[in-house]
Design an enzyme around this catalytic site. Structure first.
Site, PDB file in Angstrom:
ATOM      1  CD  GLU A 262     107.933  61.730  35.046  1.00  0.00           C
ATOM      2  OE1 GLU A 262     108.856  62.068  35.832  1.00  0.00           O
ATOM      3  OE2 GLU A 262     108.046  61.673  33.821  1.00  0.00           O
ATOM      4  CB  CYS A 296     112.609  63.220  36.186  1.00  0.00           C
ATOM      5  SG  CYS A 296     111.779  62.186  35.063  1.00  0.00           S
TER       6      CYS A 296
HETATM    7  C1  UN1 Z   1     112.203  61.489  32.434  1.00  0.00           C
HETATM    8  O1  UN1 Z   1     113.338  61.796  32.764  1.00  0.00           O
HETATM    9  O2  UN1 Z   1     111.263  62.333  32.443  1.00  0.00           O
HETATM   10  O3  UN1 Z   1     113.576  55.781  33.207  1.00  0.00           O
HETATM   11  C2  UN1 Z   1     111.815  60.157  31.922  1.00  0.00           C
HETATM   12  C3  UN1 Z   1     114.189  56.567  32.471  1.00  0.00           C
HETATM   13  C4  UN1 Z   1     113.580  56.870  31.123  1.00  0.00           C
HETATM   14  C5  UN1 Z   1     112.526  57.904  31.228  1.00  0.00           C
HETATM   15  C6  UN1 Z   1     112.901  59.130  31.976  1.00  0.00           C
HETATM   16  N1  UN1 Z   1     113.030  55.655  30.579  1.00  0.00           N
HETATM   17  O4  UN1 Z   1     115.237  57.090  32.777  1.00  0.00           O
END
Ligand code: UN1
Length: 506
Positions: A262, A296
């Site tokens: 990821e 992310c």
């Molecule tokens: C991440 O930034 O690695 O959808 C995960 C989202 C959160 C998870 C982010 N539930 O922004």
């Protein structure tokens, strides 16, 4: 020492490896210091693990796996249920620690712990499912079906930005699936990992499952490399940059094991002329400024239809002007600091490139004077030939593109290397469906009238292209943590061969 840290079992100097029930010491290990990004002050020290400690932990994990895999999955679900309850009890404290060490604001820190609780609940239900299919055999008196078995000792590598939730996504599922795991948290947020281990420790001890939920803190070049190249570890689940993912992908592919990657996103929102501007403003603000642009899923690119461009930009710039920046634990703060001064430098470097490439900074653009790693949230008027807009900078920088059609927006949107999250704002059904069609968004997550960040755990989470292709959390993401076994049973006294092959001695 900070009372919060003490209440979560953190000392001035801490051990770096934990098998779920107890610590493994590393005499003479290198020290790692955790700093508060809000003040720059030291929070605590960790004596980092070395390769010897890793070996001990891995042996315990193998022993832990040998027992854990034979426990009925619903019994493993019961352990995970109790972990979820332990997290409920510590939601506020752990959420605050996330804010203290990572810098996200209190409501987001607690939201992160809620995400852990949610995935625990999901995993408990899953522990009574983990379904396989049955299929029809072509041979008389034969039965065929598939079953799912635990995979082994798996590695979980997590990033600083979700220092506890991403561990939970992986470990709660891997736990009910019957795997043992070794968690390598980011060296930027070691205390969040230590506190998490302390929270689950009583549950682990009560059930005598040492070696199942393990954690190790150490240098990427030593512990990280050892973990990813270890043939005893059949799956590496990793969250982080594309650069890191490429390295992990290479090393793990070489030994023909599995990865769940990821990686970086470069998430865009398309705003059509028929969109509800109120929704757009709220979604963009949360997506681009929330977590100081360090998710992310953060919104990094905004494509606005020319008919509403000026009006939306004006309102956004105004809203950015009233974002309160400061201590993430102060309830009036909307944006905390970046993780460290290295991140501030990345922000400055990106903006220098913006100027070089002919982008225009509409608001923000500078670090905030004083202690802590604070920067101003920034809006840039961008054009599609700029190289910097193709990169993920983990900072609150939003690139705005004026477009004259949905097709133009979609084309620029899909032209980057990353493919995590995406959204369109429109009240036109046809535009929404085009966005969701095979020729629409090329991302793992595609939303309509919802921003790019803040996904629920029930869906599979992850993205395409350089984002790595992995899926975590909900839907059938659990399958990556198990091995599939196809079973054929013959209940006759004959041995017919498939495909009508005959192979008999006269
Ligand atoms: C991440 O930034 O690695 O959808 C995960 C989202 C959160 C998870 C982010 N539930 O922004």
């Amino acid at each position: 020492m900070n009372e919060l840290l003490k209440s979560l079992g953190i000392s001035e100097v801490n051990h770096a490896a934990h098998d779920g029930a107890e610590w493994i010491e590393t005499p003479g290990g290198d020290e790692l210091v955790s700093y508060n990004p809000t003040t720059g002050e030291k929070l605590a020290t960790i004596v980092q693990a070395n390769e010897e400690t890793y070996e001990k932990l891995l042996e315990r994990a193998q022993a832990g796996f040998a027992k854990w895999r034979s426990m009925p999955a619903p019994a493993r679900g019961e352990v995970v249920r109790q972990m979820g309850n332990a997290l409920r009890e510590h939601k506020e404290a752990l959420g605050k620690l996330v804010s203290l060490e990572m810098g996200k604001i209190a409501t987001e820190g607690e939201g992160e712990v809620q995400e852990m609780i949610d995935i625990a609940d999901f995993a408990v239900g899953l522990s009574r499912q983990l379904y396989g299919l049955t299929m029809q055999s072509e041979r008389p008196g034969h039965r065929m079906y598939e079953q799912w078995h635990p995979l082994g000792v798996i590695g979980i590598v997590t990033a600083f930005n979700f220092p506890v939730a991403v561990w939970a996504w992986n470990s709660m599922l891997a736990g009910v699936c019957g795997d043992a795991m070794i968690w390598k948290p980011s060296s930027k947020t070691p205390l969040c990992a230590i506190a998490t281990q302390k929270i689950i420790e009583p549950v682990v001890k009560e059930h005598g499952i040492e070696g199942v939920f393990s954690m190790i803190i150490g240098r990427g070049s030593a512990i990280g490399e050892k973990l990813i190249s270890d043939r005893r570890v059949p799956l590496i689940s990793a969250t982080g940059s594309c650069r890191m993912g490429r390295r992990i992908g290479e090393v793990v592919a070489k030994r023909l094991a599995r990865t769940l990657l990821e990686l970086g996103g470069n998430n865009g929102i398309i705003v059509m002329d028929d969109a509800d501007p109120e929704l757009v403003l709220r979604a963009v603000l949360f997506g681009a400024v929330g977590t100081a642009g360090q998710r992310c899923t953060s919104t990094r690119r905004l494509f606005i239809h020319e008919k509403v461009h000026d009006q939306i930009v004006e309102r956004l710039v105004k809203a950015y002007g009233s974002v309160t920046i400061g201590d993430p634990l102060d309830p009036s703060t909307l944006m905390g600091p970046l993780i460290d001064d290295g991140a501030v430098k990345d922000y400055q470097d990106a903006l220098a490139q913006v100027t070089e490439e002919g982008g225009e900074i509409l608001c923000g653009g500078s670090p905030v004077e004083g202690p802590g790693s604070f920067v101003q949230p920034t809006i840039v008027k961008a054009h599609r030939d700029m190289k910097i807009v193709r990169e993920e900078t983990f900072a609150p920088i939003l690139y705005i593109f004026q477009v004259s059609s949905f097709e133009e927006a979609l084309e620029i949107h899909n032209s980057v290397d990353q493919g995590l999250s995406s959204a369109v704002f429109t009240n036109n059904l046809l535009t929404a469906e085009r966005w969701l069609s095979p020729a629409g968004s090329d991302c793992g997550i595609a939303n309509v009238n919802i921003g790019t960040s803040g996904a629920e755990i029930g869906g599979a989470f992850g993205g395409e292209k350089d984002t790595g292709g992995g899926r975590e959390a909900g839907s059938d993401s659990w399958k990556v943590y198990m091995r599939r076994q196809t079973v054929t049973i013959n209940y006759t006294d004959d041995l017919p061969l498939a495909q009508g092959v005959s192979f008999d001695i006269d």
